[in-house]
Design a protein around this motif. Structure first.
Motif, PDB file in Angstrom:
ATOM      1  N   GLU A 145       0.699  -1.327   0.027  1.00  0.00           N
ATOM      2  CA  GLU A 145      -0.127   0.002  -0.060  1.00  0.00           C
ATOM      3  C   GLU A 145       0.955   1.307  -0.121  1.00  0.00           C
ATOM      4  O   GLU A 145       1.589   1.204   0.545  1.00  0.00           O
ATOM      5  N   SER A 146       0.285   2.177  -0.722  1.00  0.00           N
ATOM      6  CA  SER A 146       0.868   3.687  -0.644  1.00  0.00           C
ATOM      7  C   SER A 146      -0.151   4.689  -0.523  1.00  0.00           C
ATOM      8  O   SER A 146      -1.261   4.602  -0.860  1.00  0.00           O
ATOM      9  N   GLY A 147       0.180   5.957  -0.191  1.00  0.00           N
ATOM     10  CA  GLY A 147      -0.519   7.134  -0.168  1.00  0.00           C
ATOM     11  C   GLY A 147      -1.082   7.697   0.884  1.00  0.00           C
ATOM     12  O   GLY A 147      -1.632   8.812   0.958  1.00  0.00           O
ATOM     13  N   GLY A 148      -1.009   6.935   2.196  1.00  0.00           N
ATOM     14  CA  GLY A 148      -1.678   7.432   3.382  1.00  0.00           C
ATOM     15  C   GLY A 148      -0.677   8.531   3.885  1.00  0.00           C
ATOM     16  O   GLY A 148       0.655   8.750   3.668  1.00  0.00           O
ATOM     17  N   CYS A 149      -1.222   9.682   4.477  1.00  0.00           N
ATOM     18  CA  CYS A 149      -0.528  10.999   5.041  1.00  0.00           C
ATOM     19  C   CYS A 149      -1.631  11.460   5.785  1.00  0.00           C
ATOM     20  O   CYS A 149      -2.900  11.152   6.353  1.00  0.00           O
ATOM     21  N   LEU A 150      -1.211  12.715   6.288  1.00  0.00           N
ATOM     22  CA  LEU A 150      -2.036  13.612   6.899  1.00  0.00           C
ATOM     23  C   LEU A 150      -2.826  14.540   5.979  1.00  0.00           C
ATOM     24  O   LEU A 150      -2.198  15.244   5.286  1.00  0.00           O
ATOM     25  N   VAL A 151      -4.260  14.617   6.310  1.00  0.00           N
ATOM     26  CA  VAL A 151      -5.026  15.548   5.485  1.00  0.00           C
ATOM     27  C   VAL A 151      -6.072  16.133   6.267  1.00  0.00           C
ATOM     28  O   VAL A 151      -6.327  15.605   7.507  1.00  0.00           O
ATOM     29  N   GLN A 152      -6.494  17.296   5.932  1.00  0.00           N
ATOM     30  CA  GLN A 152      -7.594  18.065   6.779  1.00  0.00           C
ATOM     31  C   GLN A 152      -8.948  17.436   6.304  1.00  0.00           C
ATOM     32  O   GLN A 152      -9.231  17.235   5.223  1.00  0.00           O
ATOM     33  N   PRO A 153      -9.793  17.697   7.565  1.00  0.00           N
ATOM     34  CA  PRO A 153     -11.252  17.537   7.119  1.00  0.00           C
ATOM     35  C   PRO A 153     -11.782  18.277   5.694  1.00  0.00           C
ATOM     36  O   PRO A 153     -11.279  19.221   5.556  1.00  0.00           O
ATOM     37  N   GLY A 154     -12.557  17.308   4.992  1.00  0.00           N
ATOM     38  CA  GLY A 154     -13.011  17.743   3.827  1.00  0.00           C
ATOM     39  C   GLY A 154     -11.954  17.542   2.504  1.00  0.00           C
ATOM     40  O   GLY A 154     -12.227  17.746   1.532  1.00  0.00           O
ATOM     41  N   GLY A 155     -10.752  17.185   3.022  1.00  0.00           N
ATOM     42  CA  GLY A 155      -9.840  16.822   1.831  1.00  0.00           C
ATOM     43  C   GLY A 155     -10.136  15.700   1.177  1.00  0.00           C
ATOM     44  O   GLY A 155     -10.970  14.676   1.362  1.00  0.00           O
ATOM     45  N   LEU A 214      -7.850  12.119  -0.768  1.00  0.00           N
ATOM     46  CA  LEU A 214      -6.687  11.267  -0.632  1.00  0.00           C
ATOM     47  C   LEU A 214      -6.957  10.049  -1.644  1.00  0.00           C
ATOM     48  O   LEU A 214      -8.013   9.692  -1.713  1.00  0.00           O
ATOM     49  N   ARG A 215      -5.862   9.659  -2.490  1.00  0.00           N
ATOM     50  CA  ARG A 215      -5.852   8.379  -2.955  1.00  0.00           C
ATOM     51  C   ARG A 215      -4.699   7.285  -2.625  1.00  0.00           C
ATOM     52  O   ARG A 215      -3.667   7.563  -2.640  1.00  0.00           O
ATOM     53  N   LEU A 216      -5.349   6.266  -2.156  1.00  0.00           N
ATOM     54  CA  LEU A 216      -4.368   5.088  -1.705  1.00  0.00           C
ATOM     55  C   LEU A 216      -4.142   4.293  -3.096  1.00  0.00           C
ATOM     56  O   LEU A 216      -5.126   3.954  -3.706  1.00  0.00           O
ATOM     57  N   SER A 217      -3.165   3.565  -2.896  1.00  0.00           N
ATOM     58  CA  SER A 217      -2.719   2.765  -3.953  1.00  0.00           C
ATOM     59  C   SER A 217      -2.328   1.337  -3.327  1.00  0.00           C
ATOM     60  O   SER A 217      -1.668   1.198  -2.498  1.00  0.00           O
ATOM     61  N   CYS A 218      -2.542   0.085  -4.143  1.00  0.00           N
ATOM     62  CA  CYS A 218      -2.054  -0.999  -3.799  1.00  0.00           C
ATOM     63  C   CYS A 218      -1.646  -1.882  -4.816  1.00  0.00           C
ATOM     64  O   CYS A 218      -2.243  -2.143  -5.579  1.00  0.00           O
ATOM     65  N   ALA A 219      -0.248  -1.977  -4.996  1.00  0.00           N
ATOM     66  CA  ALA A 219       0.402  -2.809  -5.908  1.00  0.00           C
ATOM     67  C   ALA A 219       0.407  -4.103  -5.491  1.00  0.00           C
ATOM     68  O   ALA A 219       1.042  -4.631  -4.499  1.00  0.00           O
ATOM     69  N   THR A 275      -1.130   1.226   5.300  1.00  0.00           N
ATOM     70  CA  THR A 275      -0.659   2.672   5.336  1.00  0.00           C
ATOM     71  C   THR A 275      -1.662   3.621   6.169  1.00  0.00           C
ATOM     72  O   THR A 275      -2.722   3.504   6.146  1.00  0.00           O
ATOM     73  N   LEU A 276      -1.037   4.616   6.945  1.00  0.00           N
ATOM     74  CA  LEU A 276      -1.588   5.096   7.818  1.00  0.00           C
ATOM     75  C   LEU A 276      -2.352   6.610   7.360  1.00  0.00           C
ATOM     76  O   LEU A 276      -1.760   7.447   6.562  1.00  0.00           O
ATOM     77  N   VAL A 277      -3.680   6.827   7.342  1.00  0.00           N
ATOM     78  CA  VAL A 277      -4.203   8.251   6.881  1.00  0.00           C
ATOM     79  C   VAL A 277      -5.086   8.710   8.161  1.00  0.00           C
ATOM     80  O   VAL A 277      -5.683   8.147   9.151  1.00  0.00           O
ATOM     81  N   THR A 278      -4.696   9.923   8.383  1.00  0.00           N
ATOM     82  CA  THR A 278      -4.899  10.718   9.475  1.00  0.00           C
ATOM     83  C   THR A 278      -5.344  12.034   9.121  1.00  0.00           C
ATOM     84  O   THR A 278      -5.121  12.699   8.321  1.00  0.00           O
ATOM     85  N   VAL A 279      -6.709  12.197   9.446  1.00  0.00           N
ATOM     86  CA  VAL A 279      -7.748  13.182   9.033  1.00  0.00           C
ATOM     87  C   VAL A 279      -7.927  14.272  10.264  1.00  0.00           C
ATOM     88  O   VAL A 279      -8.531  14.009  11.276  1.00  0.00           O
TER      89      VAL A 279
END
Length: 117
Positions: free
Chosen positions: A6-16, A18-23, A111-115
């Motif tokens: 997995e890739s693409g996880g990050c810190l993002v603001q509410p309402g934002g 994001l796209r995650l990918s899985c190879a 992958t960690l997603v933080t909103v």
């Protein structure tokens, strides 16, 4: 040997968004139903979305209308487009593969997603 990354996880603001990918490994991707799951501390892993080898999709009620799962069979990649993100979407997101004829489940490391603001 089967691998899911997995890739693409990050810190993002509410309402934002994001796209995650899985190879996934070429050896199993084309015959696999694929899925995204998520997990927070103290809770069991829960279904977010699935897509079959024939590209039929299914979503958890909590993400319907906001998330979209898709796959690129030429690249052996499954995506999760996340829009209108909420703080409750914060979690570790895991990629899952269920190959036909093998009767096994395979998982990525997450992958960690933080909103948050």
């Amino acid at each position: 040997q089967v691998q899911l990354v997995e890739s693409g996880g990050c810190l993002v603001q509410p309402g934002g968004s994001l796209r995650l990918s899985c190879a996934a490994s070429r050896s199993i991707f084309s015959i696999s139903d694929m899925g995204w799951y998520r997990q927070t501390p103290g809770n069991q892993r829960e279904l977010v979305a699935t897509i079959t080898s024939g590209s039929n999709t299914n979503y958890a009620d909590s993400v319907k209308g906001r998330f979209t799962i898709s796959r690129d069979n030429a690249k052996n990649v499954v995506y999760l487009e996340m829009n209108s993100l909420k703080p409750e979407d914060t979690a570790v997101y895991y990629c899952n593969a269920r190959p036909a004829f093998i009767s096994m489940n395979y998982w990525g490391k997450g992958t960690l997603v933080t909103v948050t603001s």
